[in-house]
Write a protein that holds these residues in place. Structure first.
Motif, PDB file in Angstrom:
ATOM      1  N   GLY A 342      -1.201   0.105   1.273  1.00  0.00           N
ATOM      2  CA  GLY A 342      -1.607  -0.904   2.233  1.00  0.00           C
ATOM      3  C   GLY A 342      -0.738  -0.867   3.466  1.00  0.00           C
ATOM      4  O   GLY A 342      -0.060   0.120   3.749  1.00  0.00           O
ATOM      5  N   GLY A 343      -0.768  -1.946   4.211  1.00  0.00           N
ATOM      6  CA  GLY A 343       0.002  -2.024   5.445  1.00  0.00           C
ATOM      7  C   GLY A 343      -0.623  -3.024   6.397  1.00  0.00           C
ATOM      8  O   GLY A 343      -1.270  -3.997   5.978  1.00  0.00           O
ATOM      9  N   TRP A 344      -0.491  -2.759   7.688  1.00  0.00           N
ATOM     10  CA  TRP A 344      -0.944  -3.694   8.707  1.00  0.00           C
ATOM     11  C   TRP A 344      -2.459  -3.626   8.850  1.00  0.00           C
ATOM     12  O   TRP A 344      -3.034  -2.552   8.996  1.00  0.00           O
ATOM     13  N   ILE A 345      -3.093  -4.804   8.814  1.00  0.00           N
ATOM     14  CA  ILE A 345      -4.539  -4.855   9.026  1.00  0.00           C
ATOM     15  C   ILE A 345      -4.878  -5.368  10.432  1.00  0.00           C
ATOM     16  O   ILE A 345      -6.000  -5.233  10.878  1.00  0.00           O
ATOM     17  N   ASP A 346      -3.892  -5.944  11.121  1.00  0.00           N
ATOM     18  CA  ASP A 346      -3.982  -6.249  12.554  1.00  0.00           C
ATOM     19  C   ASP A 346      -2.559  -6.474  13.040  1.00  0.00           C
ATOM     20  O   ASP A 346      -1.594  -6.140  12.343  1.00  0.00           O
ATOM     21  N   GLY A 347      -2.420  -7.068  14.186  1.00  0.00           N
ATOM     22  CA  GLY A 347      -1.084  -7.179  14.766  1.00  0.00           C
ATOM     23  C   GLY A 347      -0.140  -8.110  14.049  1.00  0.00           C
ATOM     24  O   GLY A 347       1.080  -8.005  14.221  1.00  0.00           O
ATOM     25  N   THR A 348      -0.674  -9.025  13.231  1.00  0.00           N
ATOM     26  CA  THR A 348       0.204 -10.013  12.597  1.00  0.00           C
ATOM     27  C   THR A 348       0.048 -10.096  11.087  1.00  0.00           C
ATOM     28  O   THR A 348       0.809 -10.802  10.435  1.00  0.00           O
ATOM     29  N   HIS A 349      -0.940  -9.407  10.533  1.00  0.00           N
ATOM     30  CA  HIS A 349      -1.238  -9.559   9.107  1.00  0.00           C
ATOM     31  C   HIS A 349      -1.045  -8.239   8.362  1.00  0.00           C
ATOM     32  O   HIS A 349      -1.403  -7.166   8.867  1.00  0.00           O
ATOM     33  N   LEU A 350      -0.527  -8.387   7.157  1.00  0.00           N
ATOM     34  CA  LEU A 350      -0.217  -7.255   6.283  1.00  0.00           C
ATOM     35  C   LEU A 350      -0.935  -7.467   4.953  1.00  0.00           C
ATOM     36  O   LEU A 350      -1.017  -8.601   4.458  1.00  0.00           O
ATOM     37  N   ALA A 351      -1.473  -6.414   4.384  1.00  0.00           N
ATOM     38  CA  ALA A 351      -2.107  -6.493   3.059  1.00  0.00           C
ATOM     39  C   ALA A 351      -1.658  -5.291   2.238  1.00  0.00           C
ATOM     40  O   ALA A 351      -1.821  -4.142   2.665  1.00  0.00           O
ATOM     41  N   VAL A 352      -1.091  -5.563   1.048  1.00  0.00           N
ATOM     42  CA  VAL A 352      -0.547  -4.504   0.190  1.00  0.00           C
ATOM     43  C   VAL A 352      -0.922  -4.809  -1.253  1.00  0.00           C
ATOM     44  O   VAL A 352      -0.830  -5.964  -1.698  1.00  0.00           O
ATOM     45  N   ASP A 353      -1.368  -3.797  -1.976  1.00  0.00           N
ATOM     46  CA  ASP A 353      -1.569  -3.907  -3.420  1.00  0.00           C
ATOM     47  C   ASP A 353      -0.456  -3.145  -4.128  1.00  0.00           C
ATOM     48  O   ASP A 353      -0.080  -2.041  -3.709  1.00  0.00           O
ATOM     49  N   VAL A 354       0.034  -3.738  -5.212  1.00  0.00           N
ATOM     50  CA  VAL A 354       1.105  -3.133  -6.007  1.00  0.00           C
ATOM     51  C   VAL A 354       0.589  -2.937  -7.423  1.00  0.00           C
ATOM     52  O   VAL A 354       0.193  -3.906  -8.085  1.00  0.00           O
ATOM     53  N   LEU A 355       0.573  -1.694  -7.874  1.00  0.00           N
ATOM     54  CA  LEU A 355       0.203  -1.368  -9.249  1.00  0.00           C
ATOM     55  C   LEU A 355       1.471  -1.165 -10.056  1.00  0.00           C
ATOM     56  O   LEU A 355       2.328  -0.353  -9.676  1.00  0.00           O
ATOM     57  N   PHE A 356       1.587  -1.860 -11.180  1.00  0.00           N
ATOM     58  CA  PHE A 356       2.739  -1.681 -12.067  1.00  0.00           C
ATOM     59  C   PHE A 356       2.383  -0.598 -13.082  1.00  0.00           C
ATOM     60  O   PHE A 356       1.467  -0.751 -13.889  1.00  0.00           O
ATOM     61  N   LEU A 357       3.110   0.511 -13.023  1.00  0.00           N
ATOM     62  CA  LEU A 357       2.668   1.748 -13.672  1.00  0.00           C
ATOM     63  C   LEU A 357       2.830   1.733 -15.184  1.00  0.00           C
ATOM     64  O   LEU A 357       2.247   2.568 -15.866  1.00  0.00           O
ATOM     65  N   GLU A 358       3.629   0.816 -15.723  1.00  0.00           N
ATOM     66  CA  GLU A 358       3.792   0.731 -17.173  1.00  0.00           C
ATOM     67  C   GLU A 358       3.118  -0.517 -17.736  1.00  0.00           C
ATOM     68  O   GLU A 358       3.378  -0.900 -18.875  1.00  0.00           O
ATOM     69  N   ALA A 359       2.235  -1.138 -16.951  1.00  0.00           N
ATOM     70  CA  ALA A 359       1.580  -2.373 -17.380  1.00  0.00           C
ATOM     71  C   ALA A 359       0.192  -2.421 -16.759  1.00  0.00           C
ATOM     72  O   ALA A 359      -0.048  -1.835 -15.702  1.00  0.00           O
ATOM     73  N   PRO A 360      -0.746  -3.140 -17.380  1.00  0.00           N
ATOM     74  CA  PRO A 360      -2.115  -3.205 -16.854  1.00  0.00           C
ATOM     75  C   PRO A 360      -2.278  -4.287 -15.796  1.00  0.00           C
ATOM     76  O   PRO A 360      -3.180  -5.125 -15.876  1.00  0.00           O
ATOM     77  N   HIS A 361      -1.405  -4.279 -14.783  1.00  0.00           N
ATOM     78  CA  HIS A 361      -1.394  -5.384 -13.829  1.00  0.00           C
ATOM     79  C   HIS A 361      -1.268  -4.882 -12.398  1.00  0.00           C
ATOM     80  O   HIS A 361      -0.538  -3.932 -12.119  1.00  0.00           O
ATOM     81  N   ARG A 362      -2.009  -5.564 -11.526  1.00  0.00           N
ATOM     82  CA  ARG A 362      -1.994  -5.288 -10.085  1.00  0.00           C
ATOM     83  C   ARG A 362      -1.698  -6.593  -9.349  1.00  0.00           C
ATOM     84  O   ARG A 362      -2.254  -7.643  -9.688  1.00  0.00           O
ATOM     85  N   LEU A 363      -0.834  -6.517  -8.358  1.00  0.00           N
ATOM     86  CA  LEU A 363      -0.465  -7.673  -7.548  1.00  0.00           C
ATOM     87  C   LEU A 363      -0.929  -7.416  -6.117  1.00  0.00           C
ATOM     88  O   LEU A 363      -0.643  -6.365  -5.543  1.00  0.00           O
ATOM     89  N   SER A 364      -1.668  -8.365  -5.554  1.00  0.00           N
ATOM     90  CA  SER A 364      -2.107  -8.268  -4.165  1.00  0.00           C
ATOM     91  C   SER A 364      -1.271  -9.214  -3.312  1.00  0.00           C
ATOM     92  O   SER A 364      -1.183 -10.418  -3.601  1.00  0.00           O
TER      93      SER A 364
END
Length: 393
Positions: A342-364
Motif C-alpha cells: 500500500g501507500g499514499w492514495i492521495d496527498g493526505t491519505h495512506l492505505a496499507v494492508d499488513v498480512l501476518f505470515l504465521e497467522a491467518p490474519h490481515r490488518l488494514s
C-alpha cells in the motif's frame, strides 16, 4: 498458527502417554489435582474421566472458557473444577476449551515437561518436524487447546501417521488401538453444518468423508482412508464448511481419475502465477508523521508512525517497522513476520494492508496525516487477545 488444530496434537500426546502407561482413559480427572479435590464437590465433576475431556463430553453444554478464566485467571483448571457440569459426563457434546486445557495440564504434570517437550522426541523428531512454538499460560504450560505453530507440511505428516494407523516409514509411533479409538465417534454432535454433525472422537472431528483435525479460519488436517490420502490446508477464511464442500466436490472425484503430463504442466503454470494482489497506491511522499487512533478500535495499536518509505505500527513493547513499495508486497521477519502493501492514495491519505505470515490474519490501516489520525481494522480478528506479538511462533 493452527488454532484448534492444536487439539489433535494434544490428543496425540494423550495417545503416547496411554501407550506408555502414564494414565488410563477412565482415570478420574479430580484425582490428578488433589489440591482441588475438596473444591470439586459436584457429583458430575467427581465423575468426570479423562475420556470425557478428550471427547468434549465433560457434561457442560457450552464453551465455558470465558466463565472459567474470568472466575480464576490464576488457574483455569481450578475454575473448571469449580464449575458443575450441566449433564452427566459422557452424555452430551459441547466444544469446551477448558476440557482440552485441563487434559493438557494433566499430561504436563505426568510427564514433567511441556506438551511440545514431550512430543519432540516421540513425534516431532521421528516425523521430521522441527521444534514448534506453542503459546503458554502464565505458569509456563503449553495451552493445549490452541497456540501451536507448525508449517503445513507438519500437518500433512501428522495426517499420514494416522492414515497409516500409527506407523511412520516402517516404525510404529502410536498404537493402532489408539488411532482407531481417537478417530471414531465417541459422542454424537449436533450442528447445522454437515461436517460438524458427524460425531467427535478424541480431539478429532468425524467428517462426511474420513475424519479431521481443524482450527479456526481454515486450518485442516483431512484424513481420507478410502482414498488413501491426506489433505493439509492452512487458510484464512471464516467459511470453513465451504472449504470442505469444495474438497468433497472437486478433490474426491479426482482421486479416481488418471492425470497426464499436460494436466501437471497446466497446474504448475497456474500455481506459478498465483499471487495476492498488492494494495493500489501512488508514489511515496517524503515526510514524517506521528498518528493517534481516530476512534477506539479492536486492535492493540496505540500509535502509527509514517516515515520516509516506512510505516511503523506501535503497541506497548513492540514496534513493527514495514517498508512500503508501491505496487508490491514487502516482507519483514522481526519482530513479527509480516508482509505490507500500500501507500499514499492521495496527498493526505495512506492505505496499507499488513498480512501476518504465521497467522491467518490481515490488518488494514488507513491514515489521514493532515488530521494526525489513523484507523486500523482486522479483516479477520484474532480469537486470542490481539497483540501483534502473539501472531508469530
Amino acid at each position: 498458527m493452527l488454532y484448534s488444530l492444536s487439539k489433535s496434537f494434544t490428543s496425540t500426546a494423550l495417545g503416547l502417554a496411554l501407550d506408555e502407561g502414564l494414565l488410563r482413559l477412565d482415570d478420574r480427572v479430580v484425582d490428578f489435582f488433589p489440591e482441588y479435590r475438596e473444591l470439586a464437590t459436584d457429583p458430575g465433576t467427581r465423575a468426570m474421566r479423562v475420556r470425557h475431556l478428550a471427547s468434549m463430553s465433560s457434561g457442560h453444554t457450552r464453551d465455558t472458557w470465558d466463565e472459567v478464566f474470568e472466575s480464576d485467571p490464576a488457574d483455569p483448571v481450578r475454575g473448571f473444577l469449580r464449575l458443575p457440569p450441566d449433564r452427566e459426563p459422557g452424555t452430551v457434546f459441547a466444544y469446551n476449551q477448558p476440557a482440552t486445557y485441563t487434559l493438557g495440564v494433566i499430561l504436563q504434570r505426568l510427564t514433567g515437561t511441556t506438551l511440545a517437550g514431550y512430543l519432540r522426541p516421540r513425534l516431532f523428531e521421528p516425523l521430521g518436524i522441527g521444534a514448534p512454538g506453542w503459546q503458554q499460560d502464565g505458569s509456563g504450560r503449553d495451552l493445549g487447546f490452541v497456540g501451536l505453530f507448525l508449517p503445513t507440511d507438519a500437518i500433512a505428516r501428522l495426517g499420514e501417521l494416522y492414515l497409516r494407523r500409527g506407523v511412520w516409514r516402517g516404525h510404529r509411533i502410536l498404537s493402532e488401538g489408539w488411532v482407531a479409538e481417537a478417530t471414531r465417534p465417541q459422542v454424537p454432535t449436533g450442528d447445522e453444518n454437515p461436517d460438524w454433525a458427524q460425531g467427535y472422537g478424541f480431539q478429532f472431528w468425524m467428517s462426511r468423508h474420513g475424519y479431521r483435525g481443524d482450527g479456526a479460519f481454515g486450518q485442516f488436517c483431512l484424513v481420507l482412508p478410502e482414498q488413501d490420502a491426506v489433505v493439509a490446508y492452512t487458510g484464512a477464511t471464516v467459511e470453513m464448511q465451504a472449504v470442505l464442500d469444495a474438497a468433497w466436490r472437486h478433490l474426491l472425484p479426482a482421486f479416481g481419475t488418471a492425470g497426464s503430463a499436460a494436466d501437471d504442466a497446466a497446474l504448475a503454470e497456474r500455481l506459478g502465477r498465483l499471487a495476492l494482489p498488492p494494495v493500489p497506491a501512488g508514489d511515496q511522499r517524503p515526510g514524517n508523521w506521528s498518528l493517534a487512533p481516530a476512534t477506539p478500535g479492536d486492535t492493540p495499536l496505540t500509535g502509527v508512525q509514517v516515515r520516509d518509505g516506512e510505516l511503523v505500527l506501535c503497541e506497548p513493547g513492540t514496534e513493527l517497522r514495514l517498508r512500503l513499495a508501491p505496487g508490491r508486497w514487502t516482507v519483514t521477519d522481526e519482530p513479527v513476520p509480516a508482509a505490507a502493501s500500500g501507500g499514499w492514495i492521495d496527498g493526505t491519505h495512506l492505505a496499507v494492508d499488513v498480512l501476518f505470515l504465521e497467522a491467518p490474519h490481515r490488518l488494514s490501516v488507513t491514515a489521514d496525516v493532515t488530521a494526525g489520525t489513523f484507523d486500523a481494522r482486522w479483516v479477520t480478528a484474532p480469537l486470542l487477545p490481539p497483540s501483534l506479538r502473539l501472531l508469530r511462533s
